[in-house]
Scaffold this motif. Structure first.
Motif, PDB file in Angstrom:
ATOM      1  N   ALA A   1       0.861  -1.187   0.000  1.00  0.00           N
ATOM      2  CA  ALA A   1       0.000   0.000   0.000  1.00  0.00           C
ATOM      3  C   ALA A   1       0.891   1.229   0.000  1.00  0.00           C
ATOM      4  CB  ALA A   1      -0.913   0.014   1.223  1.00  0.00           C
ATOM      5  N   GLY A   2       0.790   2.025  -1.038  1.00  0.00           N
ATOM      6  CA  GLY A   2       1.662   3.181  -1.158  1.00  0.00           C
ATOM      7  C   GLY A   2       3.099   2.736  -1.269  1.00  0.00           C
ATOM      8  N   THR A   3       3.932   3.238  -0.381  1.00  0.00           N
ATOM      9  CA  THR A   3       5.342   2.850  -0.384  1.00  0.00           C
ATOM     10  C   THR A   3       5.644   1.816   0.694  1.00  0.00           C
ATOM     11  OG1 THR A   3       5.863   4.687   1.084  1.00  0.00           O
ATOM     12  CG2 THR A   3       6.083   5.082  -1.281  1.00  0.00           C
ATOM     13  N   HIS A   4       4.616   1.287   1.335  1.00  0.00           N
ATOM     14  CA  HIS A   4       4.784   0.300   2.391  1.00  0.00           C
ATOM     15  C   HIS A   4       4.420  -1.084   1.881  1.00  0.00           C
ATOM     16  CE1 HIS A   4       5.357   3.467   5.310  1.00  0.00           C
ATOM     17  NE2 HIS A   4       4.281   4.072   4.819  1.00  0.00           N
ATOM     18  N   PHE A   5       5.105  -2.097   2.414  1.00  0.00           N
ATOM     19  CA  PHE A   5       4.803  -3.470   2.027  1.00  0.00           C
ATOM     20  C   PHE A   5       5.178  -4.389   3.180  1.00  0.00           C
ATOM     21  CE2 PHE A   5       8.996  -2.315   0.609  1.00  0.00           C
ATOM     22  CZ  PHE A   5       9.794  -3.372   1.032  1.00  0.00           C
ATOM     23  N   GLY A   6       4.662  -5.598   3.122  1.00  0.00           N
ATOM     24  CA  GLY A   6       4.962  -6.552   4.171  1.00  0.00           C
ATOM     25  C   GLY A   6       4.381  -7.912   3.860  1.00  0.00           C
ATOM     26  N   GLU A   7       4.465  -8.794   4.837  1.00  0.00           N
ATOM     27  CA  GLU A   7       3.957 -10.151   4.703  1.00  0.00           C
ATOM     28  C   GLU A   7       3.092 -10.473   5.911  1.00  0.00           C
ATOM     29  OE1 GLU A   7       7.450 -12.562   4.399  1.00  0.00           O
ATOM     30  OE2 GLU A   7       7.734 -12.082   2.285  1.00  0.00           O
ATOM     31  N   ALA A   8       2.128 -11.366   5.710  1.00  0.00           N
ATOM     32  CA  ALA A   8       1.253 -11.791   6.798  1.00  0.00           C
ATOM     33  C   ALA A   8       0.917 -13.264   6.622  1.00  0.00           C
ATOM     34  CB  ALA A   8      -0.024 -10.958   6.824  1.00  0.00           C
ATOM     35  N   ALA A   9       0.580 -13.902   7.719  1.00  0.00           N
ATOM     36  CA  ALA A   9       0.263 -15.329   7.681  1.00  0.00           C
ATOM     37  C   ALA A   9      -1.172 -15.591   7.234  1.00  0.00           C
ATOM     38  CB  ALA A   9       0.497 -15.943   9.057  1.00  0.00           C
ATOM     39  N   THR A  10      -2.067 -14.616   7.426  1.00  0.00           N
ATOM     40  CA  THR A  10      -3.466 -14.803   7.035  1.00  0.00           C
ATOM     41  C   THR A  10      -3.918 -13.656   6.137  1.00  0.00           C
ATOM     42  OG1 THR A  10      -4.372 -13.594   8.912  1.00  0.00           O
ATOM     43  CG2 THR A  10      -3.988 -15.964   9.229  1.00  0.00           C
ATOM     44  N   LEU A  11      -4.945 -13.936   5.354  1.00  0.00           N
ATOM     45  CA  LEU A  11      -5.504 -12.922   4.467  1.00  0.00           C
ATOM     46  C   LEU A  11      -6.097 -11.772   5.277  1.00  0.00           C
ATOM     47  CD1 LEU A  11      -6.245 -11.978   1.629  1.00  0.00           C
ATOM     48  CD2 LEU A  11      -8.311 -13.358   1.800  1.00  0.00           C
ATOM     49  N   ALA A  12      -6.756 -12.086   6.374  1.00  0.00           N
ATOM     50  CA  ALA A  12      -7.370 -11.052   7.207  1.00  0.00           C
ATOM     51  C   ALA A  12      -6.316 -10.093   7.760  1.00  0.00           C
ATOM     52  CB  ALA A  12      -8.155 -11.692   8.349  1.00  0.00           C
ATOM     53  N   LYS A  13      -5.179 -10.614   8.217  1.00  0.00           N
ATOM     54  CA  LYS A  13      -4.110  -9.764   8.753  1.00  0.00           C
ATOM     55  C   LYS A  13      -3.494  -8.903   7.652  1.00  0.00           C
ATOM     56  CE  LYS A  13      -3.877 -11.056  13.070  1.00  0.00           C
ATOM     57  NZ  LYS A  13      -4.033 -10.168  14.199  1.00  0.00           N
ATOM     58  N   ALA A  14      -3.339  -9.461   6.463  1.00  0.00           N
ATOM     59  CA  ALA A  14      -2.775  -8.701   5.347  1.00  0.00           C
ATOM     60  C   ALA A  14      -3.713  -7.562   4.953  1.00  0.00           C
ATOM     61  CB  ALA A  14      -2.519  -9.619   4.158  1.00  0.00           C
ATOM     62  N   LYS A  15      -5.008  -7.847   4.864  1.00  0.00           N
ATOM     63  CA  LYS A  15      -5.984  -6.810   4.530  1.00  0.00           C
ATOM     64  C   LYS A  15      -6.010  -5.728   5.608  1.00  0.00           C
ATOM     65  CE  LYS A  15      -9.296  -9.286   1.635  1.00  0.00           C
ATOM     66  NZ  LYS A  15     -10.709  -9.701   1.529  1.00  0.00           N
ATOM     67  N   GLN A  16      -5.924  -6.140   6.861  1.00  0.00           N
ATOM     68  CA  GLN A  16      -5.928  -5.186   7.966  1.00  0.00           C
ATOM     69  C   GLN A  16      -4.710  -4.269   7.885  1.00  0.00           C
ATOM     70  OE1 GLN A  16      -5.610  -7.006  11.824  1.00  0.00           O
ATOM     71  NE2 GLN A  16      -6.388  -5.202  12.879  1.00  0.00           N
ATOM     72  N   SER A  17      -3.572  -4.804   7.503  1.00  0.00           N
ATOM     73  CA  SER A  17      -2.365  -3.993   7.365  1.00  0.00           C
ATOM     74  C   SER A  17      -2.526  -2.945   6.275  1.00  0.00           C
ATOM     75  CB  SER A  17      -1.163  -4.889   7.049  1.00  0.00           C
ATOM     76  OG  SER A  17      -0.916  -5.775   8.105  1.00  0.00           O
ATOM     77  N   VAL A  18      -3.098  -3.346   5.143  1.00  0.00           N
ATOM     78  CA  VAL A  18      -3.339  -2.401   4.056  1.00  0.00           C
ATOM     79  C   VAL A  18      -4.294  -1.310   4.516  1.00  0.00           C
ATOM     80  CG1 VAL A  18      -4.377  -2.127   1.767  1.00  0.00           C
ATOM     81  CG2 VAL A  18      -2.850  -4.045   2.216  1.00  0.00           C
ATOM     82  N   GLU A  19      -5.369  -1.692   5.184  1.00  0.00           N
ATOM     83  CA  GLU A  19      -6.358  -0.719   5.649  1.00  0.00           C
ATOM     84  C   GLU A  19      -5.746   0.265   6.639  1.00  0.00           C
ATOM     85  OE1 GLU A  19      -9.444  -3.254   7.120  1.00  0.00           O
ATOM     86  OE2 GLU A  19     -10.195  -3.690   5.098  1.00  0.00           O
ATOM     87  N   GLN A  20      -4.854  -0.205   7.515  1.00  0.00           N
ATOM     88  CA  GLN A  20      -4.211   0.685   8.478  1.00  0.00           C
ATOM     89  C   GLN A  20      -3.309   1.689   7.782  1.00  0.00           C
ATOM     90  OE1 GLN A  20      -2.258  -1.884  11.271  1.00  0.00           O
ATOM     91  NE2 GLN A  20      -4.098  -2.131  12.523  1.00  0.00           N
ATOM     92  N   VAL A  21      -2.544   1.233   6.810  1.00  0.00           N
ATOM     93  CA  VAL A  21      -1.652   2.144   6.090  1.00  0.00           C
ATOM     94  C   VAL A  21      -2.468   3.198   5.352  1.00  0.00           C
ATOM     95  CG1 VAL A  21      -0.026   2.293   4.166  1.00  0.00           C
ATOM     96  CG2 VAL A  21       0.244   0.511   5.886  1.00  0.00           C
ATOM     97  N   VAL A  22      -3.548   2.781   4.726  1.00  0.00           N
ATOM     98  CA  VAL A  22      -4.402   3.724   3.994  1.00  0.00           C
ATOM     99  C   VAL A  22      -5.082   4.691   4.961  1.00  0.00           C
ATOM    100  CG1 VAL A  22      -6.485   3.903   2.583  1.00  0.00           C
ATOM    101  CG2 VAL A  22      -4.744   2.208   2.025  1.00  0.00           C
ATOM    102  N   ALA A  23      -5.538   4.195   6.097  1.00  0.00           N
ATOM    103  CA  ALA A  23      -6.230   5.040   7.069  1.00  0.00           C
ATOM    104  C   ALA A  23      -5.321   6.133   7.621  1.00  0.00           C
ATOM    105  CB  ALA A  23      -6.772   4.193   8.214  1.00  0.00           C
ATOM    106  N   PHE A  24      -4.068   5.832   7.808  1.00  0.00           N
ATOM    107  CA  PHE A  24      -3.134   6.818   8.337  1.00  0.00           C
ATOM    108  C   PHE A  24      -2.557   7.693   7.239  1.00  0.00           C
ATOM    109  CE2 PHE A  24      -2.796   3.723  11.905  1.00  0.00           C
ATOM    110  CZ  PHE A  24      -3.361   4.540  12.846  1.00  0.00           C
TER     111      PHE A  24
END
Length: 86
Positions: A48-71
């Motif tokens: 998302a934007g200039t941030h990236f990462g990895e997650a073990a579950t789809l829900a955690k990955a989506k949550q990470s994207v949503e947090q980056v976008v929200a901030f």
């Protein structure tokens, strides 16, 4: 006469082929990608934007994207605004 109030569109998730994308209107805000079907290692990779990462579950990955976008996280490029000559 009543005036129209403009609704702000909310970002939505859209499922794709080996990926999920987070859209607001026609702008893609972020993605969660899976590896190729035969070679998938079970890790969800998000961006998302200039941030990236990895997650073990789809829900955690989506949550990470949503947090980056929200901030509204975006990083200014190190060399943005510098002249190429100098």
């Amino acid at each position: 006469m009543a005036t129209k109030t403009r609704k702000r569109s909310k970002p939505v998730w859209e499922r794709g082929y080996f990926s999920h994308s987070y859209w607001k209107g026609s702008a893609r805000l972020g993605t969660v990608k899976l590896g190729p079907k035969d070679e998938w290692d079970g890790i969800y990779r998000w961006e998302a934007g200039t941030h990236f990462g990895e997650a073990a579950t789809l829900a955690k990955a989506k949550q990470s994207v949503e947090q980056v976008v929200a901030f509204g996280a975006s990083q200014i490029g190190l060399f943005d605004g510098l002249d190429e000559a100098g």
